[in-house]
Design a protein around this motif. Structure first.
Motif, PDB file in Angstrom:
ATOM      1  N   PHE A  91       0.832  -1.208   0.000  1.00  0.00           N
ATOM      2  CA  PHE A  91       0.000   0.000   0.000  1.00  0.00           C
ATOM      3  C   PHE A  91       0.867   1.259   0.000  1.00  0.00           C
ATOM      4  CE2 PHE A  91      -3.177  -2.800   2.429  1.00  0.00           C
ATOM      5  CZ  PHE A  91      -3.760  -3.228   1.245  1.00  0.00           C
ATOM      6  N   GLN A  92       1.969   1.233   0.752  1.00  0.00           N
ATOM      7  CA  GLN A  92       2.869   2.386   0.759  1.00  0.00           C
ATOM      8  C   GLN A  92       3.429   2.654  -0.629  1.00  0.00           C
ATOM      9  OE1 GLN A  92       5.809   1.597   3.880  1.00  0.00           O
ATOM     10  NE2 GLN A  92       4.949   3.284   5.077  1.00  0.00           N
ATOM     11  N   GLY A  93       3.761   1.584  -1.344  1.00  0.00           N
ATOM     12  CA  GLY A  93       4.285   1.760  -2.693  1.00  0.00           C
ATOM     13  C   GLY A  93       3.265   2.396  -3.622  1.00  0.00           C
ATOM     14  N   ALA A 105      -6.584  11.507  -6.865  1.00  0.00           N
ATOM     15  CA  ALA A 105      -7.423  11.481  -5.662  1.00  0.00           C
ATOM     16  C   ALA A 105      -8.107  10.121  -5.507  1.00  0.00           C
ATOM     17  CB  ALA A 105      -8.465  12.595  -5.717  1.00  0.00           C
ATOM     18  N   ASP A 106      -8.580   9.573  -6.621  1.00  0.00           N
ATOM     19  CA  ASP A 106      -9.223   8.257  -6.566  1.00  0.00           C
ATOM     20  C   ASP A 106      -8.230   7.166  -6.159  1.00  0.00           C
ATOM     21  OD1 ASP A 106     -11.632   9.362  -7.324  1.00  0.00           O
ATOM     22  OD2 ASP A 106     -11.421   8.840  -9.448  1.00  0.00           O
ATOM     23  N   ARG A 122      -8.516   4.766  -2.897  1.00  0.00           N
ATOM     24  CA  ARG A 122      -8.563   3.309  -3.011  1.00  0.00           C
ATOM     25  C   ARG A 122      -7.509   2.644  -2.128  1.00  0.00           C
ATOM     26  NH1 ARG A 122      -9.615   4.289  -8.599  1.00  0.00           N
ATOM     27  NH2 ARG A 122      -7.403   4.015  -9.074  1.00  0.00           N
ATOM     28  N   VAL A 123      -6.290   3.152  -2.193  1.00  0.00           N
ATOM     29  CA  VAL A 123      -5.226   2.534  -1.406  1.00  0.00           C
ATOM     30  C   VAL A 123      -5.458   2.754   0.079  1.00  0.00           C
ATOM     31  CG1 VAL A 123      -3.606   4.485  -1.437  1.00  0.00           C
ATOM     32  CG2 VAL A 123      -2.729   2.165  -1.268  1.00  0.00           C
ATOM     33  N   ARG A 131      -6.930   0.600   5.370  1.00  0.00           N
ATOM     34  CA  ARG A 131      -7.764   0.629   6.578  1.00  0.00           C
ATOM     35  C   ARG A 131      -8.431  -0.717   6.818  1.00  0.00           C
ATOM     36  NH1 ARG A 131     -10.540   6.483   5.113  1.00  0.00           N
ATOM     37  NH2 ARG A 131      -8.903   7.814   6.027  1.00  0.00           N
ATOM     38  N   GLU A 132      -8.896  -1.360   5.745  1.00  0.00           N
ATOM     39  CA  GLU A 132      -9.518  -2.672   5.894  1.00  0.00           C
ATOM     40  C   GLU A 132      -8.504  -3.699   6.396  1.00  0.00           C
ATOM     41  OE1 GLU A 132     -11.131  -3.543   2.087  1.00  0.00           O
ATOM     42  OE2 GLU A 132     -12.896  -2.250   2.337  1.00  0.00           O
ATOM     43  N   ALA A 133      -7.290  -3.675   5.840  1.00  0.00           N
ATOM     44  CA  ALA A 133      -6.253  -4.600   6.291  1.00  0.00           C
ATOM     45  C   ALA A 133      -5.890  -4.332   7.742  1.00  0.00           C
ATOM     46  CB  ALA A 133      -5.011  -4.469   5.405  1.00  0.00           C
TER      47      ALA A 133
END
Length: 556
Positions: free
Chosen positions: A91-93, A169-170, A174-175, A180-182
């Protein structure tokens, strides 16, 4: 709630250090457990007598169970944190790519993830630059209020920067949503990993540990599970295992003991560790199920656990465990990876052995001959029985040791009737072949698929060949009609019937290669093998233990 700035600034290396710390505790607990079981308990039992010794051993066994539980739970914490970091790094990438794109375009990303973009393009009426604006992932492309004096022909924002800003922005949203879910999933899993007060580690404790393992596997399992070479050869698996670091091995053993414990090619010591852990998980899981089938399985697995706890000479290596039937185990007496396997033997013993026709192989007869030459006082009775008779006579102690054969997927145990707790040891696996008359139109094929033979005529010989009911189950077909039923246990009679054209049969290729009048065409699909196992119903000792160890050594 996690913000994009927090995700950006997160130091994953520090989380990995924390995971390593939990892993170190798990490793230390494992070392303590080994010292207690292999040195302290063994030393007490070997040297101390009297009433105090059993009491001390029982207290040490309780401490051993505590360290085992600590090792398991700390290992699960390590794996959970490692898996979380694995997700967050990805996600950071993705976030960094979006922020880099914004910076390269001169856009500004606000704390809420919205993206400001500069003026761009030209108003066709005023010849002035089209004003900039702000794009948010919550804002559809045309929901931004029109800028006074700006012309918006049709439904297209004339500022070329608008669509680029909206895309960034999208992507950020998304990321961030995925992160947050993870974060929530892993937080829930980590919150489960805590012990109840007290010093006793019971089946209820292991039931909780089994639930913990299931929860961790739900969020972490695929990351490791998909990298295990289950479809590789034993040599390839061994090479894969030897190139893992110890930390990686520990993580696989913690999260996937049920898979690694049954894979040929993984060292016996690692398989034994994995299967003993999985045995405790199975005991815990079944203890929470209130039905007759679960109680029967629980009794069988408790019997296996008791045999392992009692110990033996040579030591038992648990190379497979499962809750099939009333509880199944694959045991080697002595390390099958060593050059030799040894077994205790007292001269003058007699033993009663049984074997199904195709388990009565040259390997069995050679091994038995070698043992009788080394130990001439060994008295042996051998009976050839049908496959259904072997488990029943072993369970009722009519036989001391039984050899049984059948069809299975590679490395899978045989499916045996429920006749009581039995322990099984893998002896051999061989390719299967379709036995046809030499003049049969398919006799020169390089291989045959089972499903392509559903309409052929077959000899149903459940005492020798693979039964037709098993063929139907394996192929998912109702075909395989019976041309003739053969109820004997003499394979020569079956071969004579095949040669005369009465029908086909599925047999181990080694048993029919080179026979006159017969063509053995290898089974190409599904992926099945002829498997031989040795069965016993209690802890082996004396000549049957010697024979089991010698068979394992001969095949290992």
């Amino acid at each position: 709630m996690l913000t994009w700035q927090q995700l950006h600034d997160l130091k994953c290396a520090e989380l990995l250090e924390a995971a390593d710390g939990w892993g170190a505790v798990s490793t230390q607990a494992d070392a303590a457990r080994d010292r207690i079981s292999n040195e302290m308990i063994h030393g007490l039992e070997a040297t101390q007598k009297g009433m105090a010794s059993p009491a001390a051993v029982n207290r040490l066994r309780r401490l051993d169970r505590n360290y085992d539980y600590i090792r398991t739970e700390c290992g699960l914490v390590r794996t959970t944190v490692n898996s979380l970091v694995y997700e967050l790094i990805g996600f950071q990438g993705q976030l960094k790519d979006a922020l880099d794109d914004a910076a390269s375009l001169g856009f500004t990303v606000a704390a809420d993830g919205s993206v400001s973009y500069p003026a761009g393009g030209q108003n066709v009426v005023t010849d002035q630059p089209i004003p900039g604006g702000n794009a948010s992932a919550d804002t559809p492309l045309m929901s931004r209020p029109p800028t006074p004096g700006a012309l918006h022909p049709g439904l297209v924002d004339p500022n070329p920067n608008r669509a680029k800003a909206q895309d960034i922005a999208d992507r950020i949203r998304r990321v961030l949503t995925a992160a947050r879910e993870a974060d929530e999933h892993f937080r829930t899993s980590l919150s489960r990993l805590k012990a109840e007060p007290g010093l006793d580690v019971t089946e209820a404790t292991w039931k909780d540990a089994a639930a913990d393992l299931a929860a961790v596997r739900k969020v972490s399992g695929d990351r490791l599970k998909k990298t295990i070479p289950t479809n590789a050869t034993p040599a390839e698996r061994h090479d894969w295992w030897t190139h893992l670091s110890q930390a990686q091995r520990d993580e696989y053993l913690t999260l996937c003991p049920d898979i690694l414990g049954n894979l040929d090619g993984i060292p016996a010591l690692a398989r034994d560790e994995a299967n003993r852990d999985n045995l405790q998980m199975l005991l815990g899981k079944l203890s929470g199920e209130d039905n007759e089938a679960a109680r029967a399985k629980l009794a069988g697995l408790r019997s296996i656990d008791q045999q392992l706890s009692t110990g033996s000479e040579p030591p038992m290596y648990l190379l497979g465990i499962g809750d099939q039937g009333n509880g199944r185990a694959i045991v080697s007496y002595g390390n099958p990876d060593a050059a030799k396997n040894v077994s205790a033997y007292v001269p003058g013993f007699s033993t009663k052995l049984g074997a199904s026709p195709l388990a009565f192989s040259s390997l069995f007869t050679r091994t038995l001959a070698d043992l009788r030459q080394t130990h001439p006082r060994l008295e042996v009775t051998v009976r050839v029985l049908g496959r259904e008779d072997i488990p029943r006579e072993v369970a009722t102690a009519i036989l001391d040791l039984g050899l049984i054969d059948g069809m299975a997927a590679p490395n899978d145990p045989l499916h045996l009737p429920d006749v009581g707790p039995l322990t099984a040891m893998a002896i051999a696996e061989q390719p299967l072949a379709v036995a046809l008359p030499a003049q049969h139109p398919l006799s020169r094929r390089a291989g045959l698929r089972l499903v392509d033979l559903a309409d052929a005529r077959w000899i149903d010989a459940p005492g020798t060949a693979i039964s037709l009911s098993q063929l139907r189950t394996a192929s998912g077909s109702d075909g395989y009609r019976t041309s003739l039923r053969y109820e004997g246990t003499d394979i020569r009679g079956l071969i004579a019937l095949i040669t005369a054209g009465h029908g086909l049969a599925l047999l181990p290729q080694q048993s029919i290669d080179g026979m006159p009048g017969i063509s053995a065409v290898p089974l190409a699909a599904p992926r099945l093998v002829h498997r031989t196992e040795a069965l016993h119903s209690s802890t082996l000792d004396g000549p049957q233990a010697l024979l089991a160890a010698a068979l394992t050594a001969a095949t290992g």
